[in-house]
Design a protein around this motif. Sequence first.
Motif, mmCIF file in Angstrom:
data_model
loop_
_atom_site.group_PDB
_atom_site.id
_atom_site.type_symbol
_atom_site.label_atom_id
_atom_site.label_comp_id
_atom_site.label_asym_id
_atom_site.label_seq_id
_atom_site.Cartn_x
_atom_site.Cartn_y
_atom_site.Cartn_z
ATOM 1 N N ALA A 175 -21.878 67.047 49.711
ATOM 2 C CA ALA A 175 -22.104 67.215 48.269
ATOM 3 C C ALA A 175 -22.862 68.509 47.996
ATOM 4 O O ALA A 175 -22.513 69.273 47.094
ATOM 5 C CB ALA A 175 -22.884 66.020 47.721
ATOM 6 N N ALA A 179 -21.583 71.713 45.762
ATOM 7 C CA ALA A 179 -22.377 72.152 44.612
ATOM 8 C C ALA A 179 -22.759 73.624 44.756
ATOM 9 O O ALA A 179 -22.645 74.406 43.804
ATOM 10 C CB ALA A 179 -23.630 71.283 44.476
ATOM 11 N N ILE B 146 -26.181 69.631 29.618
ATOM 12 C CA ILE B 146 -26.237 71.052 29.230
ATOM 13 C C ILE B 146 -27.223 71.227 28.073
ATOM 14 O O ILE B 146 -28.092 72.104 28.092
ATOM 15 C CB ILE B 146 -24.824 71.561 28.825
ATOM 16 C CG1 ILE B 146 -23.906 71.567 30.058
ATOM 17 C CG2 ILE B 146 -24.911 72.956 28.197
ATOM 18 C CD1 ILE B 146 -22.425 71.732 29.727
ATOM 19 N N LEU B 175 -10.996 66.676 32.690
ATOM 20 C CA LEU B 175 -12.140 67.072 31.858
ATOM 21 C C LEU B 175 -13.443 66.611 32.500
ATOM 22 O O LEU B 175 -14.486 67.249 32.362
ATOM 23 C CB LEU B 175 -12.003 66.493 30.450
ATOM 24 C CG LEU B 175 -10.906 67.164 29.635
ATOM 25 C CD1 LEU B 175 -10.521 66.297 28.447
ATOM 26 C CD2 LEU B 175 -11.349 68.544 29.179
ATOM 27 N N SER B 176 -13.367 65.484 33.197
ATOM 28 C CA SER B 176 -14.564 65.014 33.871
ATOM 29 C C SER B 176 -14.889 65.907 35.065
ATOM 30 O O SER B 176 -16.048 66.260 35.300
ATOM 31 C CB SER B 176 -14.375 63.536 34.234
ATOM 32 O OG SER B 176 -14.460 63.329 35.587
ATOM 33 N N LEU B 177 -13.857 66.348 35.787
ATOM 34 C CA LEU B 177 -14.089 67.274 36.907
ATOM 35 C C LEU B 177 -14.752 68.562 36.410
ATOM 36 O O LEU B 177 -15.608 69.129 37.080
ATOM 37 C CB LEU B 177 -12.767 67.604 37.606
ATOM 38 C CG LEU B 177 -12.887 68.461 38.880
ATOM 39 C CD1 LEU B 177 -13.548 67.676 40.002
ATOM 40 C CD2 LEU B 177 -11.531 68.970 39.330
ATOM 41 N N MET B 178 -14.349 68.999 35.216
ATOM 42 C CA MET B 178 -14.867 70.255 34.671
ATOM 43 C C MET B 178 -16.357 70.188 34.353
ATOM 44 O O MET B 178 -17.010 71.208 34.159
ATOM 45 C CB MET B 178 -14.073 70.663 33.422
ATOM 46 C CG MET B 178 -12.653 71.081 33.732
ATOM 47 S SD MET B 178 -12.614 72.521 34.842
ATOM 48 C CE MET B 178 -11.356 72.012 35.999
ATOM 49 N N MET B 180 -18.533 69.435 36.400
ATOM 50 C CA MET B 180 -19.262 69.951 37.579
ATOM 51 C C MET B 180 -19.605 71.428 37.400
ATOM 52 O O MET B 180 -20.779 71.786 37.434
ATOM 53 C CB MET B 180 -18.474 69.673 38.861
ATOM 54 C CG MET B 180 -18.347 68.178 39.174
ATOM 55 S SD MET B 180 -17.218 67.818 40.538
ATOM 56 C CE MET B 180 -18.093 68.537 41.911
ATOM 57 N N PRO B 181 -18.622 72.309 37.186
ATOM 58 C CA PRO B 181 -19.000 73.710 36.937
ATOM 59 C C PRO B 181 -19.775 73.895 35.634
ATOM 60 O O PRO B 181 -20.655 74.750 35.559
ATOM 61 C CB PRO B 181 -17.657 74.448 36.886
ATOM 62 C CG PRO B 181 -16.612 73.409 36.668
ATOM 63 C CD PRO B 181 -17.142 72.153 37.290
ATOM 64 N N ARG B 182 -19.475 73.087 34.623
ATOM 65 C CA ARG B 182 -20.137 73.278 33.322
ATOM 66 C C ARG B 182 -21.643 73.005 33.437
ATOM 67 O O ARG B 182 -22.467 73.770 32.943
ATOM 68 C CB ARG B 182 -19.516 72.355 32.260
ATOM 69 C CG ARG B 182 -18.048 72.695 31.975
ATOM 70 C CD ARG B 182 -17.467 71.858 30.849
ATOM 71 N NE ARG B 182 -17.851 72.402 29.571
ATOM 72 C CZ ARG B 182 -18.577 71.762 28.664
ATOM 73 N NH1 ARG B 182 -18.990 70.535 28.897
ATOM 74 N NH2 ARG B 182 -18.869 72.342 27.539
ATOM 75 N N THR B 184 -23.306 73.174 36.104
ATOM 76 C CA THR B 184 -23.860 74.189 37.019
ATOM 77 C C THR B 184 -24.191 75.478 36.261
ATOM 78 O O THR B 184 -25.166 76.158 36.575
ATOM 79 C CB THR B 184 -22.879 74.449 38.181
ATOM 80 O OG1 THR B 184 -22.560 73.189 38.799
ATOM 81 C CG2 THR B 184 -23.483 75.347 39.238
ATOM 82 N N VAL B 185 -23.383 75.799 35.254
ATOM 83 C CA VAL B 185 -23.707 76.957 34.396
ATOM 84 C C VAL B 185 -25.089 76.752 33.781
ATOM 85 O O VAL B 185 -25.931 77.665 33.767
ATOM 86 C CB VAL B 185 -22.647 77.143 33.274
ATOM 87 C CG1 VAL B 185 -23.106 78.192 32.262
ATOM 88 C CG2 VAL B 185 -21.296 77.533 33.856
ATOM 89 N N VAL B 187 -27.531 74.862 34.944
ATOM 90 C CA VAL B 187 -28.546 74.967 36.010
ATOM 91 C C VAL B 187 -28.897 76.449 36.221
ATOM 92 O O VAL B 187 -30.063 76.807 36.393
ATOM 93 C CB VAL B 187 -28.037 74.340 37.336
ATOM 94 C CG1 VAL B 187 -28.997 74.643 38.483
ATOM 95 C CG2 VAL B 187 -27.849 72.837 37.190
ATOM 96 N N GLU B 188 -27.890 77.303 36.167
ATOM 97 C CA GLU B 188 -28.124 78.739 36.336
ATOM 98 C C GLU B 188 -29.009 79.293 35.212
ATOM 99 O O GLU B 188 -29.819 80.180 35.432
ATOM 100 C CB GLU B 188 -26.785 79.489 36.382
ATOM 101 C CG GLU B 188 -25.976 79.206 37.640
ATOM 102 C CD GLU B 188 -26.655 79.727 38.900
ATOM 103 O OE1 GLU B 188 -27.326 78.922 39.569
ATOM 104 O OE2 GLU B 188 -26.546 80.932 39.186
ATOM 105 N N ALA B 211 -22.243 66.160 43.969
ATOM 106 C CA ALA B 211 -21.645 67.447 44.335
ATOM 107 C C ALA B 211 -21.777 68.496 43.235
ATOM 108 O O ALA B 211 -21.029 69.474 43.213
ATOM 109 C CB ALA B 211 -20.189 67.255 44.720
ATOM 110 N N SER B 212 -22.705 68.283 42.297
ATOM 111 C CA SER B 212 -22.978 69.354 41.323
ATOM 112 C C SER B 212 -24.477 69.379 41.032
ATOM 113 O O SER B 212 -25.259 69.670 41.934
ATOM 114 C CB SER B 212 -22.112 69.202 40.067
ATOM 115 O OG SER B 212 -22.305 67.963 39.433
ATOM 116 N N LEU B 216 -28.643 70.574 43.170
ATOM 117 C CA LEU B 216 -28.983 71.973 42.881
ATOM 118 C C LEU B 216 -30.411 72.130 42.378
ATOM 119 O O LEU B 216 -30.759 73.150 41.789
ATOM 120 C CB LEU B 216 -27.975 72.554 41.872
ATOM 121 C CG LEU B 216 -26.534 72.673 42.383
ATOM 122 C CD1 LEU B 216 -25.598 73.117 41.262
ATOM 123 C CD2 LEU B 216 -26.435 73.641 43.558
#
Lengths: 319, 291
Positions: A175, A179, B146, B175-178, B180-182, B184-185, B187-188, B211-212, B216
């Motif tokens: 995971a 990530a 977010i 849309l649920s998978l998306m 993860m990157p959203r 993470t943005v 978090v950045e 996994a997101s 982090l």
Amino acid sequence: MRSYLDFEKPIADLEGKVQELKALADSGNALPIDDDIAKLETSAAQALADIYTRLTPWQKAQVARHPDRPHAVHYIEKLISDWTPLSGDRNFGEDAAILAGLGSFRGRPVAVIGQEKGHDTQTRIRHNFGMARPEGYRKAIRIMEMADRFNLPLISLVDTAGAYPGIGAEERGQAEAIARSTQACLRLGVPIVSVVIGEGGSGGAIAIATANRVFMLEHSIYSVISPEGAASILWKDSAKAQDAAMNMRITAQDLVRFGIIDGIIEEPVGGAHRSPDQVIEAVGGVIEAAFATFDGKSRDDIRADRRRKFLAIGRELKA
Amino acid sequence: MNWINNVVRPKIRSLWSAKRDVPENLWVKCPETGEMVFHRDLEANQWVIPNSGYHMRMPPKERFVQLFDGSDYEAIATPAVTQDPLKFRDEKRYVDRLRDSRAKTGNDDAVLVGAGRVEGNAVVAAVQDFDFMGGSLGTAAGEAIIRGMEEAVARSAAFVMFTASGGARMQEGILSLMQMPRTTVAVEMLREAGLPYLVVLTNPTLGGVTASYAMLGDVHIAEPGALIGFAGPRVIEQTIREKLPEGFQRSEYLHEHGMVDLVVHRHEMRATIGRLVRLLTHAKGTALIPA
């Protein structure tokens, strides 16, 4: 010998007859069968076109996983010159489920990350059927960071059923690796262009597909969980994979509609495996055009473009 | 007996227990030892079984009540999202599942956001509610996270994420998978603003959530015995066709394997978070802003 999918049976029958007749004609029997061959070939082509213009999502999933479908190695071979594969995550090991390396793409030095499933028993085992372990994602991160430092645009080729679910993979932080890989994509000051060439399987795919531009082949799929997985969890019956494939909206055509991807790359009638060179060439063209749109853009702009793109996803949808 | 100091004050306790419809004679069974505990005693002990130390699930709002100074916090409204864009149905329609979960929890979706102070330090916290469709990560939950992280940036506050989720919300497909990157943005954004991001992993945290954003954090804290992993144990067993080792994917296992900094008992959670935020923000002076 061509492999046929279950729903391609009518095509297989017709093409089989064509082969038989051709063999007969070649054997020197002066039979007047040229017309029959031509007629059968036309019917076969017609059947193929008919079936492929109305593939169901479940059929597309099968085409996306077709054993003869061109894989990352084929794209790299055709599109990248001076290919120099790079290995290892510098922590634990080398994971051949993800290929990574440097090379030249149409006159441009680039870095490439590609998920590889393998094409026979030996290579499938070596590439772990395209299911990466943490070290695969950590290698991808290493290559991304290097590409960023040396100002190389990145190509990512997505083709995985998902990240590998195993004891070792969990132990070493599957995971966390996924990530961090997604995060690494978001930090790049160089453009990254992703193409889903077969299967875009969940977190295992997004880890390398958080890109400035994402494209899918016409009959590829991209989903949060495999149709089989969804069927067994939501319907409690893995035989309901067809229903799951339909309901989950996994096709390239659906994903364009939801604003998830930037475009679809057409496949020849009958799928990419019927004319791999043509598909690979088309993919090359799309990647080249996508890179060109970032020429002259600052690193901050390229990074901001990617963030905006992902933040915007889902915000303008209609119920 | 350090935990006694952390137990919620009786007056506040009566506030929330009055709101909820719990039968007076309710006894709760410890999933580990079978020990029976009277629900009042369980609530008074922050949903930790007194003898076994098993950490039960707790209502998400209770996290805020126990985390923030004086149990005082501001609920942050989360953005409205498009309902059921896929028109999804499995054995049941997704819209019906949403309606049932809303009725059951009284919340719109699986993530709640609150802002307040923790031992004097400005903190925005988000809590994932496992009782709302398994805490699954869909568009609403992603937007709420977010929004929470943006709020932390606006307030120059630390962000604390309490995770609890089976993973992605499959009824929202891609849309649920998306999310993860959203997420993470976001978090950045926190990172660039120089704000601490603490993750508290609670039972269970799995799949796309782990996994997101859950992996982090600057610091990863886990509650004891929580199931934390990428693939669920059942999927792994089916793949490798062997029994999994004892304690596999539990907090202590992740701690041993370097994925988690601290395994912290719920009674120590508030103090630990307060201390970490103070230490991480002290140099910037943000911790010195009067409450």
